[in-house]
Design an enzyme around this catalytic site. Structure first.
Site, PDB file in Angstrom:
ATOM      1  CB  ALA A   1     -27.064   2.268  11.966  1.00 34.06           C
ATOM      2  CG  LEU A   2     -26.256   6.886   7.605  1.00 32.01           C
ATOM      3  CD1 LEU A   2     -26.365   7.736   6.327  1.00 32.01           C
ATOM      4  CD2 LEU A   2     -24.790   6.741   8.009  1.00 32.01           C
ATOM      5  CG  HIS A   3     -26.061   8.592  14.646  1.00 33.99           C
ATOM      6  ND1 HIS A   3     -25.110   9.592  14.607  1.00 33.99           N
ATOM      7  CD2 HIS A   3     -25.375   7.466  14.983  1.00 33.99           C
ATOM      8  CE1 HIS A   3     -23.929   9.111  14.936  1.00 33.99           C
ATOM      9  NE2 HIS A   3     -24.059   7.809  15.154  1.00 33.99           N
TER      10      HIS A   3
ATOM     11  CG  HIS B   1     -23.308   8.458  10.853  1.00 37.71           C
ATOM     12  ND1 HIS B   1     -24.226   7.734  11.568  1.00 37.71           N
ATOM     13  CD2 HIS B   1     -22.127   7.804  11.017  1.00 37.71           C
ATOM     14  CE1 HIS B   1     -23.642   6.693  12.129  1.00 37.71           C
ATOM     15  NE2 HIS B   1     -22.360   6.714  11.814  1.00 37.71           N
TER      16      HIS B   1
ATOM     17  CD  GLU C   1     -12.751  16.698  17.353  1.00 34.19           C
ATOM     18  OE1 GLU C   1     -13.414  16.962  18.375  1.00 34.19           O
ATOM     19  OE2 GLU C   1     -12.019  17.516  16.783  1.00 34.19           O
TER      20      GLU C   1
ATOM     21  CG  ASP D   1     -15.571   6.408  16.782  1.00 34.22           C
ATOM     22  OD1 ASP D   1     -15.795   5.557  17.648  1.00 34.22           O
ATOM     23  OD2 ASP D   1     -16.465   6.879  16.047  1.00 34.22           O
TER      24      ASP D   1
ATOM     25  CD  GLN E   1     -12.737   4.891  13.515  1.00 33.60           C
ATOM     26  OE1 GLN E   1     -13.002   3.755  13.876  1.00 33.60           O
ATOM     27  NE2 GLN E   1     -13.642   5.710  13.015  1.00 33.60           N
TER      28      GLN E   1
ATOM     29  CB  SER F   1     -23.141   5.615  19.535  1.00 31.31           C
ATOM     30  OG  SER F   1     -22.821   4.273  19.212  1.00 31.31           O
ATOM     31  CB  SER F   2     -25.033   2.845  15.124  1.00 30.02           C
ATOM     32  OG  SER F   2     -24.608   3.821  14.200  1.00 30.02           O
TER      33      SER F   2
HETATM   34  P1  AMP Z   1     -19.555   4.455  12.355  1.00 23.87           P
HETATM   35  O1  AMP Z   1     -20.668   4.325  11.362  1.00 23.87           O
HETATM   36  O2  AMP Z   1     -19.987   4.322  13.763  1.00 23.87           O
HETATM   37  O3  AMP Z   1     -18.346   3.636  11.976  1.00 23.87           O
HETATM   38  O4  AMP Z   1     -19.072   5.961  12.246  1.00 23.87           O
HETATM   39  C1  AMP Z   1     -18.782   6.566  11.015  1.00 23.87           C
HETATM   40  C2  AMP Z   1     -18.193   7.918  11.267  1.00 23.87           C
HETATM   41  O5  AMP Z   1     -19.115   8.715  12.011  1.00 23.87           O
HETATM   42  C3  AMP Z   1     -16.902   7.863  12.094  1.00 23.87           C
HETATM   43  O6  AMP Z   1     -15.984   8.816  11.567  1.00 23.87           O
HETATM   44  C4  AMP Z   1     -17.387   8.253  13.466  1.00 23.87           C
HETATM   45  O7  AMP Z   1     -16.372   8.833  14.260  1.00 23.87           O
HETATM   46  C5  AMP Z   1     -18.458   9.259  13.133  1.00 23.87           C
HETATM   47  N1  AMP Z   1     -19.393   9.436  14.252  1.00 23.87           N
HETATM   48  C6  AMP Z   1     -20.037   8.453  14.942  1.00 23.87           C
HETATM   49  N2  AMP Z   1     -20.774   8.992  15.935  1.00 23.87           N
HETATM   50  C7  AMP Z   1     -20.596  10.340  15.870  1.00 23.87           C
HETATM   51  C8  AMP Z   1     -21.087  11.453  16.633  1.00 23.87           C
HETATM   52  N3  AMP Z   1     -21.914  11.289  17.667  1.00 23.87           N
HETATM   53  N4  AMP Z   1     -20.679  12.705  16.278  1.00 23.87           N
HETATM   54  C9  AMP Z   1     -19.830  12.879  15.229  1.00 23.87           C
HETATM   55  N5  AMP Z   1     -19.339  11.879  14.475  1.00 23.87           N
HETATM   56  C10 AMP Z   1     -19.714  10.616  14.794  1.00 23.87           C
END
Ligand code: AMP
Length: 288
Positions: free
Chosen positions: A36-38, A41, A152, A154, A157, A189-190
């Site tokens: 669900a890349l934004h 990502h 950052e 998360d 995490q 965020s996804s």
């Molecule tokens: P996820 O797919 O939500 O597990 O996130 C994958 C990676 O993308 C993790 O390292 C997240 O911290 C990072 N990430 C998610 N949202 C953002 C954002 N708005 N800005 C920067 N990195 C993000």
């Protein structure tokens, strides 16, 4: 521009591809995602490409980090769209394993980071960081990249992953990347896709509450009063009572009761709260 990067779905094929990169003396970066890349990502992928010759993006919705009643089955999945976006951002390879490859029958070993992983997000979502730590350890050992990039957004995490990589002597440099936000401050965020239009309008209140708290804390105002005021602001914006609003030491996440407890070192304000059915988390730097 390639429409999609080469895709591997097994550990063996991932390792073969990584070996080919390394045979060409190319450095490698891994960007783990749940798809669900934004734009957040994509920024990680761009940073990875700036730091290493080759970027591998993994897409794996990790069942082990979803609790009972959480959104594992409804989590957005669109591989075709994700691969096109990853390619456009510069990814050289996508690793998209099925659950049966990551957790074959008999898989039992878990990675737990006690303390750091039991606090804040870990307290609100029991087992969450064990799920994250286990899959990230596996991804790092499967790919053995030179660097791995995490957001950052998360923040806790990121610290959990730094800890496990150091403790388990995994030869990888963990790199943090700044949070990408919408114009009104909401962190991408996804899960923002779950927000109803009126919730979307109120959602930036979380970012504002955390940055206001960080600013007040840096000015030496009372920490307990600041976090109470942030909770009140969020309730007024339609959030449920926050899971936590906490002012912590930035590197250790140790509790700090007042500015002096930081000894001039950076702090971090972290928060999580539900808006309707969507749980949002965010954090803000506190620079004394
Ligand atoms: P996820 O797919 O939500 O597990 O996130 C994958 C990676 O993308 C993790 O390292 C997240 O911290 C990072 N990430 C998610 N949202 C953002 C954002 N708005 N800005 C920067 N990195 C993000």
């Amino acid at each position: 521009m390639t429409e999609r990067p080469p895709v591997v779905r097994t550990v063996a094929d991932l390792r073969a591809a990584m070996t080919r990169f390394k045979a060409g003396a190319e450095s490698t970066a891994l960007v783990p995602t749940m798809g669900a890349l934004h734009k957040g990502h994509l920024k990680l992928i761009e940073l990875a490409k700036a730091r290493a010759h080759r970027c591998v993006v993994s897409i794996f919705v990790n069942p082990a980090q979803f609790g009972e009643g959480e959104d594992f089955t409804e989590y957005p999945r669109d591989e075709t769209r994700d691969l096109a976006a990853a390619a456009a951002a510069g990814a050289d390879l996508a690793y998209v394993p099925p659950v049966s490859e990551m957790y074959p029958p008999g898989h039992i070993t878990q990675v737990t980071v006690p303390g750091l992983g039991d606090d804040l997000e870990g307290a609100s979502r029991p087992g969450f960081f064990t799920g994250v730590a286990t899959v990230v350890t596996k991804l790092l050992l499967q790919a053995l990249p030179d660097i791995a990039v995490f957001g950052e957004k998360d923040y806790q995490q990121l610290l959990v992953i730094r800890r496990l990589a150091a403790d388990l002597d995994i030869p990888v440099e963990i790199t943090g990347a700044p949070t990408v936000r919408e114009a009104d401050g909401l962190a991408l965020s996804s899960r923002n896709a779950y927000l109803a239009p009126d919730e979307r309008r109120n959602a930036p209140a979380l970012h504002r509450a955390l940055t206001d708290t960080a600013e007040g804390a840096a000015q030496g105002r009372d920490f307990a009063e600041l976090t109470a005021a942030a909770e009140k602001t969020l309730l007024e914006a339609g959030f449920a009572k926050p899971d936590y609003i906490a002012i912590r030491h930035a590197r250790t996440l140790a509790s700090v009761a007042c500015l002096a407890d930081l000894n001039g070192e950076p702090g971090r304000v972290l928060g999580a709260a539900r808006l309707g059915r969507t749980r949002l988390i965010d954090n803000a730097p506190l620079n004394p």
